[in-house]
Design a protein around this motif. Sequence first.
Motif, mmCIF file in Angstrom:
data_model
loop_
_atom_site.group_PDB
_atom_site.id
_atom_site.type_symbol
_atom_site.label_atom_id
_atom_site.label_comp_id
_atom_site.label_asym_id
_atom_site.label_seq_id
_atom_site.Cartn_x
_atom_site.Cartn_y
_atom_site.Cartn_z
ATOM 1 N N MET A 1 0.818 -1.130 -0.059
ATOM 2 C CA MET A 1 -0.091 -0.030 0.020
ATOM 3 C C MET A 1 0.949 1.159 -0.080
ATOM 4 N N LYS A 2 1.870 1.081 0.849
ATOM 5 C CA LYS A 2 2.918 2.326 0.818
ATOM 6 C C LYS A 2 3.494 2.744 -0.508
ATOM 7 N N ARG A 3 3.943 1.573 -1.324
ATOM 8 C CA ARG A 3 4.322 1.584 -2.510
ATOM 9 C C ARG A 3 3.407 2.249 -3.670
ATOM 10 N N ALA A 4 2.093 1.995 -3.543
ATOM 11 C CA ALA A 4 1.120 2.546 -4.279
ATOM 12 C C ALA A 4 0.813 3.975 -4.104
ATOM 13 N N GLY A 5 1.010 4.232 -2.612
ATOM 14 C CA GLY A 5 0.891 5.648 -2.486
ATOM 15 C C GLY A 5 2.082 6.428 -3.170
ATOM 16 N N ILE A 6 3.448 5.889 -3.001
ATOM 17 C CA ILE A 6 4.494 6.766 -3.527
ATOM 18 C C ILE A 6 4.422 6.766 -5.115
ATOM 19 N N ILE A 7 4.010 5.701 -5.712
ATOM 20 C CA ILE A 7 3.771 5.731 -7.399
ATOM 21 C C ILE A 7 2.732 6.541 -7.629
ATOM 22 N N ALA A 8 1.620 6.720 -7.027
ATOM 23 C CA ALA A 8 0.621 7.828 -7.138
ATOM 24 C C ALA A 8 0.961 9.364 -7.059
ATOM 25 N N PHE A 9 1.931 9.460 -6.019
ATOM 26 C CA PHE A 9 2.465 10.694 -5.683
ATOM 27 C C PHE A 9 3.444 11.163 -6.999
#
Length: 144
Positions: A1-9
């Motif tokens: 989930m943290k990686r998806a947030g970083i990619i979205a950012f």
Amino acid sequence: MKRAGIIAFLILLIYFLQTTVFTWSAINGIKPNFIIVAVTLIAFLRGEYYGLVFGAFLGLLVDLFFGRAIGLNFFLYGCIGLLTGKTYYVFSKENFMFPLLIIGLADIGYNLCVYIIGYLFRGDLNFIYFLGRIILPDMIYTIL
């Protein structure tokens, strides 16, 4: 989930940089295509899946806000991410010239597809003009 947030950012950051900051650095109407640089580097460093997702979402954002039709940039940036992600398994990450070559080839491929779909189908057959005034300067400016 943290990686998806970083990619979205990262997707939003690169999109806003391309559409705001880099429009000020245009020379003769040609600005660097930072989206191709970002998609190529993400695909080169993380693999084809990340390149495809990153490119497709950035292309969708460009299509939604600036495109005449939804799908062209989505498809092209996704293909660029997928194809450059194939190099993840083949070439070493220490070679700093190879990503520049891939970025240049991806930019030429993107602009050729835009020419074919956007101009050639409308009957504008002046390819030499498009090559000399748009494709090559855009590639050089993007690499620099």
